[in-house]
Design a protein around this motif. Structure first.
Motif, PDB file in Angstrom:
ATOM      1  N   SER A  24      31.566 -29.084  79.333  1.00  0.00           N
ATOM      2  CA  SER A  24      30.370 -28.317  79.689  1.00  0.00           C
ATOM      3  C   SER A  24      30.620 -27.503  80.958  1.00  0.00           C
ATOM      4  CB  SER A  24      29.151 -29.212  79.850  1.00  0.00           C
ATOM      5  OG  SER A  24      29.322 -30.081  80.950  1.00  0.00           O
ATOM      6  N   GLU A  25      31.454 -28.018  81.867  1.00  0.00           N
ATOM      7  CA  GLU A  25      31.805 -27.260  83.066  1.00  0.00           C
ATOM      8  C   GLU A  25      32.641 -26.029  82.699  1.00  0.00           C
ATOM      9  OE1 GLU A  25      30.919 -27.564  86.345  1.00  0.00           O
ATOM     10  OE2 GLU A  25      29.461 -28.940  85.462  1.00  0.00           O
ATOM     11  N   PHE A  26      33.571 -26.176  81.762  1.00  0.00           N
ATOM     12  CA  PHE A  26      34.350 -25.030  81.300  1.00  0.00           C
ATOM     13  C   PHE A  26      33.458 -24.010  80.610  1.00  0.00           C
ATOM     14  CE2 PHE A  26      38.338 -27.718  81.329  1.00  0.00           C
ATOM     15  CZ  PHE A  26      38.930 -27.018  82.365  1.00  0.00           C
ATOM     16  N   ASP A  27      32.503 -24.483  79.836  1.00  0.00           N
ATOM     17  CA  ASP A  27      31.562 -23.591  79.165  1.00  0.00           C
ATOM     18  C   ASP A  27      30.736 -22.816  80.191  1.00  0.00           C
ATOM     19  OD1 ASP A  27      30.271 -22.473  76.883  1.00  0.00           O
ATOM     20  OD2 ASP A  27      28.593 -23.856  77.197  1.00  0.00           O
ATOM     21  N   ARG A  28      30.262 -23.500  81.212  1.00  0.00           N
ATOM     22  CA  ARG A  28      29.490 -22.861  82.275  1.00  0.00           C
ATOM     23  C   ARG A  28      30.342 -21.824  83.008  1.00  0.00           C
ATOM     24  NH1 ARG A  28      28.940 -23.355  87.509  1.00  0.00           N
ATOM     25  NH2 ARG A  28      30.279 -25.177  87.670  1.00  0.00           N
ATOM     26  N   LEU A  29      31.593 -22.140  83.288  1.00  0.00           N
ATOM     27  CA  LEU A  29      32.495 -21.203  83.952  1.00  0.00           C
ATOM     28  C   LEU A  29      32.737 -19.972  83.081  1.00  0.00           C
ATOM     29  CD1 LEU A  29      34.404 -20.523  86.289  1.00  0.00           C
ATOM     30  CD2 LEU A  29      36.184 -21.807  85.074  1.00  0.00           C
ATOM     31  N   GLN A  30      32.925 -20.195  81.781  1.00  0.00           N
ATOM     32  CA  GLN A  30      33.135 -19.072  80.868  1.00  0.00           C
ATOM     33  C   GLN A  30      31.897 -18.171  80.831  1.00  0.00           C
ATOM     34  OE1 GLN A  30      33.808 -20.153  76.781  1.00  0.00           O
ATOM     35  NE2 GLN A  30      34.545 -18.127  76.251  1.00  0.00           N
ATOM     36  N   GLN A  31      30.708 -18.737  80.806  1.00  0.00           N
ATOM     37  CA  GLN A  31      29.479 -17.945  80.807  1.00  0.00           C
ATOM     38  C   GLN A  31      29.328 -17.160  82.102  1.00  0.00           C
ATOM     39  OE1 GLN A  31      26.334 -20.708  79.979  1.00  0.00           O
ATOM     40  NE2 GLN A  31      26.874 -20.920  77.813  1.00  0.00           N
ATOM     41  N   GLN A  32      29.687 -17.753  83.209  1.00  0.00           N
ATOM     42  CA  GLN A  32      29.615 -17.048  84.489  1.00  0.00           C
ATOM     43  C   GLN A  32      30.602 -15.884  84.517  1.00  0.00           C
ATOM     44  OE1 GLN A  32      30.247 -20.135  87.402  1.00  0.00           O
ATOM     45  NE2 GLN A  32      28.049 -20.571  87.586  1.00  0.00           N
ATOM     46  N   MET A  33      31.803 -16.097  84.006  1.00  0.00           N
ATOM     47  CA  MET A  33      32.804 -15.028  83.954  1.00  0.00           C
ATOM     48  C   MET A  33      32.336 -13.903  83.038  1.00  0.00           C
ATOM     49  SD  MET A  33      35.226 -15.764  86.033  1.00  0.00           S
ATOM     50  CE  MET A  33      36.568 -14.732  85.535  1.00  0.00           C
ATOM     51  N   ALA A  34      31.729 -14.260  81.910  1.00  0.00           N
ATOM     52  CA  ALA A  34      31.231 -13.249  80.976  1.00  0.00           C
ATOM     53  C   ALA A  34      30.116 -12.425  81.616  1.00  0.00           C
ATOM     54  CB  ALA A  34      30.746 -13.907  79.693  1.00  0.00           C
ATOM     55  N   SER A  35      29.238 -13.083  82.378  1.00  0.00           N
ATOM     56  CA  SER A  35      28.164 -12.324  83.023  1.00  0.00           C
ATOM     57  C   SER A  35      28.709 -11.480  84.171  1.00  0.00           C
ATOM     58  CB  SER A  35      27.059 -13.258  83.518  1.00  0.00           C
ATOM     59  OG  SER A  35      27.534 -14.065  84.581  1.00  0.00           O
ATOM     60  N   LEU A  36      29.738 -11.972  84.848  1.00  0.00           N
ATOM     61  CA  LEU A  36      30.348 -11.216  85.933  1.00  0.00           C
ATOM     62  C   LEU A  36      31.017  -9.949  85.419  1.00  0.00           C
ATOM     63  CD1 LEU A  36      31.201 -11.055  88.938  1.00  0.00           C
ATOM     64  CD2 LEU A  36      33.239 -12.359  88.301  1.00  0.00           C
ATOM     65  N   PHE A  37      31.725 -10.074  84.294  1.00  0.00           N
ATOM     66  CA  PHE A  37      32.443  -8.938  83.715  1.00  0.00           C
ATOM     67  C   PHE A  37      31.698  -8.355  82.525  1.00  0.00           C
ATOM     68  CE2 PHE A  37      35.881 -11.407  85.701  1.00  0.00           C
ATOM     69  CZ  PHE A  37      36.330 -10.446  86.585  1.00  0.00           C
ATOM     70  N   GLY A  38      30.398  -8.567  82.436  1.00  0.00           N
ATOM     71  CA  GLY A  38      29.616  -8.087  81.304  1.00  0.00           C
ATOM     72  C   GLY A  38      29.812  -6.604  81.066  1.00  0.00           C
ATOM     73  N   GLY A  39      30.086  -6.240  79.797  1.00  0.00           N
ATOM     74  CA  GLY A  39      30.280  -4.844  79.447  1.00  0.00           C
ATOM     75  C   GLY A  39      31.724  -4.404  79.512  1.00  0.00           C
ATOM     76  N   PHE A  40      32.596  -5.179  80.183  1.00  0.00           N
ATOM     77  CA  PHE A  40      33.999  -4.814  80.255  1.00  0.00           C
ATOM     78  C   PHE A  40      34.779  -5.639  79.253  1.00  0.00           C
ATOM     79  CE2 PHE A  40      32.507  -3.919  84.590  1.00  0.00           C
ATOM     80  CZ  PHE A  40      32.803  -2.570  84.631  1.00  0.00           C
ATOM     81  N   PRO A  41      35.673  -5.011  78.467  1.00  0.00           N
ATOM     82  CA  PRO A  41      36.444  -5.768  77.499  1.00  0.00           C
ATOM     83  C   PRO A  41      37.467  -6.666  78.189  1.00  0.00           C
ATOM     84  CG  PRO A  41      37.143  -3.475  77.526  1.00  0.00           C
ATOM     85  CD  PRO A  41      35.959  -3.583  78.431  1.00  0.00           C
ATOM     86  N   PHE A  42      37.728  -7.818  77.603  1.00  0.00           N
ATOM     87  CA  PHE A  42      38.711  -8.740  78.157  1.00  0.00           C
ATOM     88  C   PHE A  42      40.127  -8.380  77.729  1.00  0.00           C
ATOM     89  CE2 PHE A  42      36.238 -11.613  80.473  1.00  0.00           C
ATOM     90  CZ  PHE A  42      35.020 -11.735  79.852  1.00  0.00           C
ATOM     91  N   SER A  43      40.282  -7.564  76.706  1.00  0.00           N
ATOM     92  CA  SER A  43      41.608  -7.131  76.294  1.00  0.00           C
ATOM     93  C   SER A  43      41.568  -5.660  75.958  1.00  0.00           C
ATOM     94  CB  SER A  43      42.099  -7.941  75.082  1.00  0.00           C
ATOM     95  OG  SER A  43      41.473  -7.485  73.917  1.00  0.00           O
ATOM     96  N   ILE A  44      42.726  -5.047  75.889  1.00  0.00           N
ATOM     97  CA  ILE A  44      42.789  -3.614  75.622  1.00  0.00           C
ATOM     98  C   ILE A  44      42.301  -3.295  74.210  1.00  0.00           C
ATOM     99  CG2 ILE A  44      45.163  -3.523  74.767  1.00  0.00           C
ATOM    100  CD1 ILE A  44      45.384  -1.014  76.686  1.00  0.00           C
ATOM    101  N   ARG A  45      42.375  -4.246  73.299  1.00  0.00           N
ATOM    102  CA  ARG A  45      41.947  -4.016  71.920  1.00  0.00           C
ATOM    103  C   ARG A  45      40.469  -4.318  71.710  1.00  0.00           C
ATOM    104  NH1 ARG A  45      45.805  -2.563  68.417  1.00  0.00           N
ATOM    105  NH2 ARG A  45      47.908  -3.041  68.957  1.00  0.00           N
ATOM    106  N   SER A  46      39.806  -4.856  72.692  1.00  0.00           N
ATOM    107  CA  SER A  46      38.379  -5.143  72.559  1.00  0.00           C
ATOM    108  C   SER A  46      37.596  -3.853  72.560  1.00  0.00           C
ATOM    109  CB  SER A  46      37.891  -6.011  73.711  1.00  0.00           C
ATOM    110  OG  SER A  46      38.505  -7.264  73.677  1.00  0.00           O
TER     111      SER A  46
END
Length: 146
Positions: A12-34
């Protein structure tokens, strides 16, 4: 016994960290193919031995409103998609709208072996298929061994 202790569930801590990272980088693709979130029309790009195939999914678009052009080796798909709903009266309100309505434009980068002089486009069942030929020098060929 391990020296590490986590007071909560580690997953659940990893899930929370992933959600925080997604909100921090929201709108930006995580890979060049995204792709961009909400990009319209969505496209599939593939190739055959003779051509590069681009399929743009544009249901509800009027084929007469679609425009395909190539400028400096970059194909551009543009057009407009109207609303599928009848005009709303004063007493109707929209609570959610997920379908894209309005003008759109997509520019796609092609590989070097594409030949911009060999382009065809057709619109069938909500899909715009753009076929771009490959240069003769890039096509596979058999070499005879002597």
């Amino acid at each position: 016994m391990s020296d590490l202790y986590f007071g909560t569930d580690l997953f659940s801590e990893f899930d929370r960290l992933q959600q925080q990272m997604a909100s921090l980088f929201g709108g930006f693709p995580f890979s060049i193919r995204s792709g961009r979130s909400g990009a319209f029309p969505q496209v599939n790009i593939g190739s055959t031995d003779d051509s590069i195939e681009i399929v743009a999914f544009a249901p509800g678009a009027d084929p007469a409103s679609l425009d395909v052009s190539i400028d400096k080796g970059l194909p551009t798909i543009s057009g407009e998609r109207g609303s599928a709903q009848p005009e709303a009266g004063d007493d109707t309100r929209t609570d959610a709208q997920e379908r894209f309505v309005g003008a759109f434009r997509r520019v796609i980068e092609l590989p070097q072996h594409a030949d911009p002089d060999k382009v065809t486009a057709r619109y069938t069942n909500g899909c715009l298929t753009v076929s771009i030929g490959k240069r003769e020098t890039s096509k596979p060929r058999a070499i005879t061994v002597q």
